[in-house]
Structure formats: structure tokens, C-alpha cells
Motif scaffolding. Structure first.
Motif, mmCIF file in Angstrom:
data_model
loop_
_atom_site.group_PDB
_atom_site.id
_atom_site.type_symbol
_atom_site.label_atom_id
_atom_site.label_comp_id
_atom_site.label_asym_id
_atom_site.label_seq_id
_atom_site.Cartn_x
_atom_site.Cartn_y
_atom_site.Cartn_z
ATOM 1 N N ASP A 81 65.651 43.170 27.860
ATOM 2 C CA ASP A 81 66.363 44.108 27.007
ATOM 3 C C ASP A 81 65.468 44.728 25.939
ATOM 4 O OD1 ASP A 81 68.721 43.915 28.389
ATOM 5 O OD2 ASP A 81 69.765 42.678 26.913
ATOM 6 N N VAL A 82 64.416 44.021 25.502
ATOM 7 C CA VAL A 82 63.516 44.650 24.535
ATOM 8 C C VAL A 82 62.527 45.581 25.220
ATOM 9 C CG1 VAL A 82 63.740 42.788 22.861
ATOM 10 C CG2 VAL A 82 61.808 42.766 24.465
ATOM 11 N N GLY A 83 62.590 45.686 26.536
ATOM 12 C CA GLY A 83 61.825 46.705 27.234
ATOM 13 C C GLY A 83 60.717 46.226 28.143
ATOM 14 N N ALA A 84 60.588 44.920 28.346
ATOM 15 C CA ALA A 84 59.591 44.446 29.311
ATOM 16 C C ALA A 84 59.995 44.879 30.710
ATOM 17 C CB ALA A 84 59.481 42.927 29.249
ATOM 18 N N GLN A 85 59.095 45.520 31.414
ATOM 19 C CA GLN A 85 59.358 45.946 32.792
ATOM 20 C C GLN A 85 58.678 45.040 33.810
ATOM 21 O OE1 GLN A 85 58.505 50.441 31.770
ATOM 22 N NE2 GLN A 85 59.380 50.305 33.813
ATOM 23 N N ASN A 86 57.771 44.198 33.329
ATOM 24 C CA ASN A 86 56.998 43.349 34.226
ATOM 25 C C ASN A 86 57.015 41.930 33.685
ATOM 26 O OD1 ASN A 86 55.872 45.767 35.719
ATOM 27 N ND2 ASN A 86 55.108 46.148 33.651
ATOM 28 N N LEU A 87 57.513 40.997 34.495
ATOM 29 C CA LEU A 87 57.666 39.615 34.071
ATOM 30 C C LEU A 87 56.811 38.684 34.911
ATOM 31 C CD1 LEU A 87 61.494 39.024 33.510
ATOM 32 C CD2 LEU A 87 59.751 39.526 31.800
ATOM 33 N N LEU A 88 56.234 37.689 34.248
ATOM 34 C CA LEU A 88 55.592 36.572 34.929
ATOM 35 C C LEU A 88 56.314 35.306 34.488
ATOM 36 C CD1 LEU A 88 53.326 35.381 36.693
ATOM 37 C CD2 LEU A 88 51.909 35.262 34.628
ATOM 38 N N ALA A 131 70.239 48.360 24.293
ATOM 39 C CA ALA A 131 68.905 47.808 24.508
ATOM 40 C C ALA A 131 67.831 48.864 24.728
ATOM 41 C CB ALA A 131 68.931 46.862 25.708
ATOM 42 N N ARG A 132 66.618 48.508 24.341
ATOM 43 C CA ARG A 132 65.465 49.374 24.560
ATOM 44 C C ARG A 132 65.154 49.529 26.041
ATOM 45 N NH1 ARG A 132 59.749 48.592 24.896
ATOM 46 N NH2 ARG A 132 58.605 50.450 24.174
ATOM 47 N N SER A 133 65.538 48.548 26.867
ATOM 48 C CA SER A 133 65.239 48.610 28.299
ATOM 49 C C SER A 133 65.708 49.923 28.908
ATOM 50 C CB SER A 133 65.903 47.441 29.030
ATOM 51 O OG SER A 133 67.295 47.424 28.782
ATOM 52 N N ALA A 134 66.894 50.373 28.539
ATOM 53 C CA ALA A 134 67.451 51.634 29.034
ATOM 54 C C ALA A 134 67.278 52.755 28.024
ATOM 55 C CB ALA A 134 68.933 51.466 29.357
ATOM 56 N N ARG A 135 66.480 52.475 26.983
ATOM 57 C CA ARG A 135 66.298 53.422 25.883
ATOM 58 C C ARG A 135 67.665 53.850 25.350
ATOM 59 N NH1 ARG A 135 62.215 51.238 27.212
ATOM 60 N NH2 ARG A 135 60.113 52.122 27.195
ATOM 61 N N TRP A 136 68.531 52.847 25.206
ATOM 62 C CA TRP A 136 69.868 53.039 24.646
ATOM 63 C C TRP A 136 70.654 54.080 25.454
ATOM 64 C CZ3 TRP A 136 65.247 52.879 22.064
ATOM 65 C CH2 TRP A 136 64.965 51.651 21.435
ATOM 66 N N ASN A 137 70.600 53.877 26.771
ATOM 67 C CA ASN A 137 71.284 54.725 27.763
ATOM 68 C C ASN A 137 70.729 56.149 27.829
ATOM 69 O OD1 ASN A 137 72.890 52.815 28.942
ATOM 70 N ND2 ASN A 137 74.777 53.413 27.888
#
Length: 258
Positions: A89-96, A128-134
Motif C-alpha cells: 500500500d505504500v507503493g512497493a511494486q517488487n517484493l522479496l 493508498a499510494r499503491s494506486a496513487r489514491w485511485n
């Protein structure tokens, strides 16, 4: 206003004509992260497992590197679905995700990154920043394509199951951790022991047979070259804190009498 997100690390690997080279960011500092992002490296790993990071500090570092072509990945400390949700949700697009030893653990990791009915990620894109607040069009419908998921193989159990773990749908690649693997093999602190190197390269073959890219951590230049020659698609060759530690030690050695 509609916005576009950056390509994922999985997309970058698909498009790359050479291995992608990166470094750890373990300091927790947005300033240091930005310095590293402007270095010419391909990617950075912002670490939450062994570093003083939480979702707020990860957010600051993602913002600091956003203006650079260097792709950030975030290593969460565990497969906890709540923490994975927060980091996404804070905007990480790549997870390990570390310490993935079984197929079921890999399945659960992927589920934590997907909205229902494909997974269990909580829905909060408007907040959330993930969707740049829609502001990202159809984020909910395409979120699975906007996140890449990598799992870390760092035990003898994980190496034994490497091919099956890599084959899990939604796992975009595997990252081998020689340090914990060495400990699992009874060779604590001996990441470059021949048996450890052989196990790493064996894992490469298993992951590649599953059709997925494989990466590795290798601070030792000789080991790094060997792993690249063995087919690593991505690699970490240093860390901000280690570079600072060795660099300041070199200054002390140069100017202070012993």
C-alpha cells in the motif's frame, strides 16, 4: 488525472539483455537510498529483515528513488500478510520474501499480494499510494500485474524444493541467499565454501528448469562472477552500510598511525 506506474522488476528482467546488478540499502536513510539510486546500478533492495525499517521509512525511500531509472525492491522481514499489505500500500511494486522453504509457503506469499478472489490482500486502494489514491486507472483489476513477487531460497529444505517453489503461479523469480544457506548446511559464515557454491548453482538449475529467473547475493567478486557465469539473471554485489564501513576503515588506516 490518471497516472502510470513504473515497470515491475519482473518486467525489467524480461526485457533485459544482461543480468541486472544491484545493491542493498540497509541504512534506513532516504538520502543514502537516493545516492545509490543515482549510481548507475540497475536495482536496489530496501531491506526490512535485518535493517531499521518500517513501512513509513520504506515509503520515504521509495519516494527518494522514484525519480531515477533504478528499480527498487523491498524485502519484508517475513511472510506476514498484514505487513505485506502495508508495504504494497505504500507503493512497493517488487517484493522479496525471505525464508520460503515450501510450496505452500510460496502459495501463501502470492495470495498475500493478490486481491480476492485470487488472494487475501485487503482492499484499500483509495487510501493508498499503491494506486496513487485511485489515480491509476483500473488498479484493482490489474494489481496482480503491477506487483512482482520474488521468494528467497536460503535453507537446505528450500534448495531441495527449489523447482517446485519456482513453479508456483505468481512467483516471478527466486533469490538464493548463500549466508543462511551456509548456516543451514552447518557452514556458518562460509558463504563461499565449495559445497555452498555448488548448492547455489544447483538451485539455479532447478529454478531455471521451472522457467523462472534466479538471482543471488554475492559480495565476494569472485563468487559474483561465478554466479553470473552460471546464469544468474540478477545479483546483489554490495550494501550501503558495508561500503560505508569499509570506506571509513580505509580512511582510518590511511591517515591514522597504528
Amino acid at each position: 488525472m490518471s497516472l502510470r506506474l513504473a515497470p515491475t522488476f519482473a518486467q525489467r528482467l524480461t526485457e533485459a539483455d544482461r543480468p541486472l546488478v544491484g545493491a542493498w540499502v540497509c541504512s534506513g536513510s532516504p538520502l543514502v537510498a537516493e545516492i545509490c539510486a543515482g549510481s548507475g546500478l540497475d536495482w536496489l533492495l530496501i531491506d526490512m529483515e535485518h535493517s531499521p525499517n518500517d513501512p513509513a521509512s520504506v515509503l520515504a525511500q521509495l519516494q527518494a528513488v522514484a525519480g531515477y531509472p533504478c528499480t527498487p525492491m523491498v524485502r519484508v522481514p517475513s511472510a506476514d500478510r498484514t505487513l505485506i499489505k502495508q508495504v504494497l500500500d505504500v507503493g512497493a511494486q517488487n517484493l522479496l520474501v525471505p525464508m520460503v522453504d515450501t510450496v505452500q509457503q510460496a502459495v501463501d506469499v502470492v495470495a498475500a499480494t493478490r486481491y480476492p478472489p485470487a488472494g487475501v490482500r485487503g482492499v484499500g486502494s483509495a487510501l493508498a499510494r499503491s494506486a496513487r489514491w485511485n489515480r491509476v486507472p483500473d488498479y484493482l483489476g490489474s494489481a496482480g500485474d503491477r506487483v512482482s513477487v520474488f521468494v528467497q531460497l536460503e535453507s537446505t529444505a528450500a534448495i531441495a524444493a527449489a523447482r517446485d517453489i519456482a513453479a508456483v503461479a505468481g512467483v516471478d523469480g527466486c533469490f538464493v541467499g548463500p549466508s543462511d544457506l551456509a548456516a543451514s548446511m552447518g557452514l556458518l559464515g562460509q558463504q563461499t565454501h565449495p559445497d555452498v557454491v555448488a548448492a547455489v548453482i544447483g538451485a539455479f538449475r532447478e529454478v531455471q528448469e521451472a522457467g523462472k529467473p534466479v538471482g543471488v547475493n554475492a559480495f565476494d567478486p569472485v563468487a559474483a562472477r561465478r554466479y553470473l557465469d552460471a546464469g544468474a539473471s540478477f545479483i546483489l554485489v554490495g550494501a550501503d552500510v558495508a561500503l560505508l564501513a569499509r570506506g571509513t576503515e580505509a580512511l582510518a588506516d590511511q591517515f591514522i598511525p597504528r
